[in-house]
Design an enzyme around this catalytic site. Structure first.
Site, PDB file in Angstrom:
ATOM      1  N   ASP A 112       0.832  -1.222   0.000  1.00 45.45           N
ATOM      2  CA  ASP A 112       0.000   0.000   0.000  1.00 45.45           C
ATOM      3  C   ASP A 112       0.865   1.271   0.000  1.00 45.45           C
ATOM      4  OD1 ASP A 112       0.633  -0.863   2.672  1.00 45.45           O
ATOM      5  OD2 ASP A 112      -0.891   0.464   3.503  1.00 45.45           O
ATOM      6  N   HIS A 113       2.195   1.105   0.064  1.00 46.50           N
ATOM      7  CA  HIS A 113       3.092   2.264   0.069  1.00 46.50           C
ATOM      8  C   HIS A 113       3.970   2.357  -1.186  1.00 46.50           C
ATOM      9  CE1 HIS A 113       2.312   3.271   4.357  1.00 46.50           C
ATOM     10  NE2 HIS A 113       1.866   2.024   4.303  1.00 46.50           N
ATOM     11  N   HIS A 125      -2.948   7.500   7.536  1.00 42.46           N
ATOM     12  CA  HIS A 125      -3.008   6.034   7.442  1.00 42.46           C
ATOM     13  C   HIS A 125      -4.151   5.517   8.320  1.00 42.46           C
ATOM     14  CE1 HIS A 125      -1.473   1.813   7.482  1.00 42.46           C
ATOM     15  NE2 HIS A 125      -0.889   2.145   6.344  1.00 42.46           N
TER      16      HIS A 125
HETATM   17 ZN   LIG Z   1       0.481   0.780   5.375  1.00 37.76          ZN
HETATM   18 ZN   LIG Z   2       2.929  -1.394   6.493  1.00 42.69          ZN
END
Ligand SMILES: [Zn+2]
Ligand SMILES: [Zn+2]
Length: 323
Positions: free
Chosen positions: A65-66, A269
């Site tokens: 997700d990054h 986040h």
């Molecule tokens: Zn994350």
């Molecule tokens: Zn992470």
């Protein structure tokens, strides 16, 4: 001055309101993209910030997700944008994963853009007369994760009236003094920097932390920061889930802000299970100076002024941020 723009503030998967992790720090001529979740390039376009000078990308860690947006971003840069090299900074594990991703995206051939992989280790990554960028370790599951500290160096202001009184002419000779070097005037007199510089004032400091499984080991790094950005994926209701997945609750993040005595806390986040108010209420009970970031929030940190929060999309062209 620092500007911190959030491009994606959701944890793990996007929501209707929140994209996947990405943020940008702007300072003088520098721009740093921090993380690049899927969909980041479109968020950059929507923000109005554009791709210019976006050569430096810092990764907090290598979770998908990054980093998944890097393939698309590299492809766009290679095809359309006048960017020749893209530098990706991250831990060895994160960079290994990004290399794999690029191999899949571009096949055996090379990307149309040079990608420089720079392995981050704790310490100074970039340093000039006025600014320093440092990385420090963060614990998050089994990754080698990093937080980043953006620091203006302490400065002694130049006192023009003193220079005037001493007969120091305007021009490069004053710059020498500002840079701490003694000078000799045309009449042979020597002037020391001390004679024209005021008391040292400390610079601003912005600390950015992504995913983190604990905060007790981050107090020293966050200590005294003017702005601390850190994840808050869960609330205390799910403290056990947070612990199991190496994430923080809003109240843990706020504890860090309070212990470290930071100026302001910005949470990002955020799990799709929560709305901003739930996260904010829990954190603000521990540390009142808290904001929960939304996509396209721009936080502007200026010496001696309260933190400003605006929507980056409402900024006019030619504004400081688009320089
Ligand atoms: Zn994350
Ligand atoms: Zn992470």
């Amino acid at each position: 001055m620092f500007e911190l723009v959030f491009l994606g503030t959701s944890a793990s998967a996007p929501s209707v309101q929140r994209g996947l992790s990405a943020a940008m720090v702007l300072h003088r001529e520098y721009r740093f993209l921090i993380d690049c979740g899927e969909g980041t390039q479109r968020q950059i376009l929507r923000s109005g910030l554009g791709f210019k000078r976006l050569e430096r990308i810092l990764l907090t860690h290598g979770h998908l997700d990054h980093i998944l947006g890097l393939g698309g971003l590299a492809s766009t840069f290679g095809r359309w944008e006048a960017i020749e090299e893209m530098a990706i900074w991250g831990g060895a594990g994160a960079l290994g994963r990004v290399r794999e991703l690029m191999r899949v995206v571009f096949g055996a051939g090379e990307a149309n853009i040079r990608i420089a992989y720079r392995t981050v280790t704790p310490g100074v990554l970039q340093d000039d007369e006025l600014f320093r960028l440092r990385a420090f370790p963060v614990e998050h599951r089994r990754t080698e994760a990093f937080g980043y500290s953006f620091e203006e160096k302490p400065r002694r202001p130049f006192l023009p009236e003193r220079a005037e009184a001493l007969g120091v002419p305007a021009g490069p000779i004053r710059r020498e003094l500002v840079n701490g070097r003694a000078v000799t005037l045309a009449d042979g007199r020597s002037i020391r920097p001390d004679e024209v510089l005021g008391e040292e004032t400390r610079g601003l400091r912005l600390v950015f932390i992504g995913d983190a499984g604990r905060v007790d080991n981050l107090v020293a790094e966050a200590a005294g920061a003017d702005l601390l950005a850190i994840e808050a994926t869960y609330t205390e209701e799910e403290r056990d889930v947070a612990a199991a997945f190496g994430h923080l609750t809003a109240s843990q993040a706020a504890w860090l802000a309070r212990e470290a005595g930071v100026g302001h806390l910005v949470l990002h986040h955020i799990s799709r299970r929560y709305n901003s108010k739930q996260i904010l209420d829990e954190a603000a009970a521990v540390f009142p100076g808290t904001s929960v970031a939304r996509d396209f929030d721009l936080f502007r940190l200026v010496k001696g002024k309260p933190l400003e929060r605006v929507d980056v999309r409402e900024r006019a062209e030619g504004d400081a941020v688009t320089r």
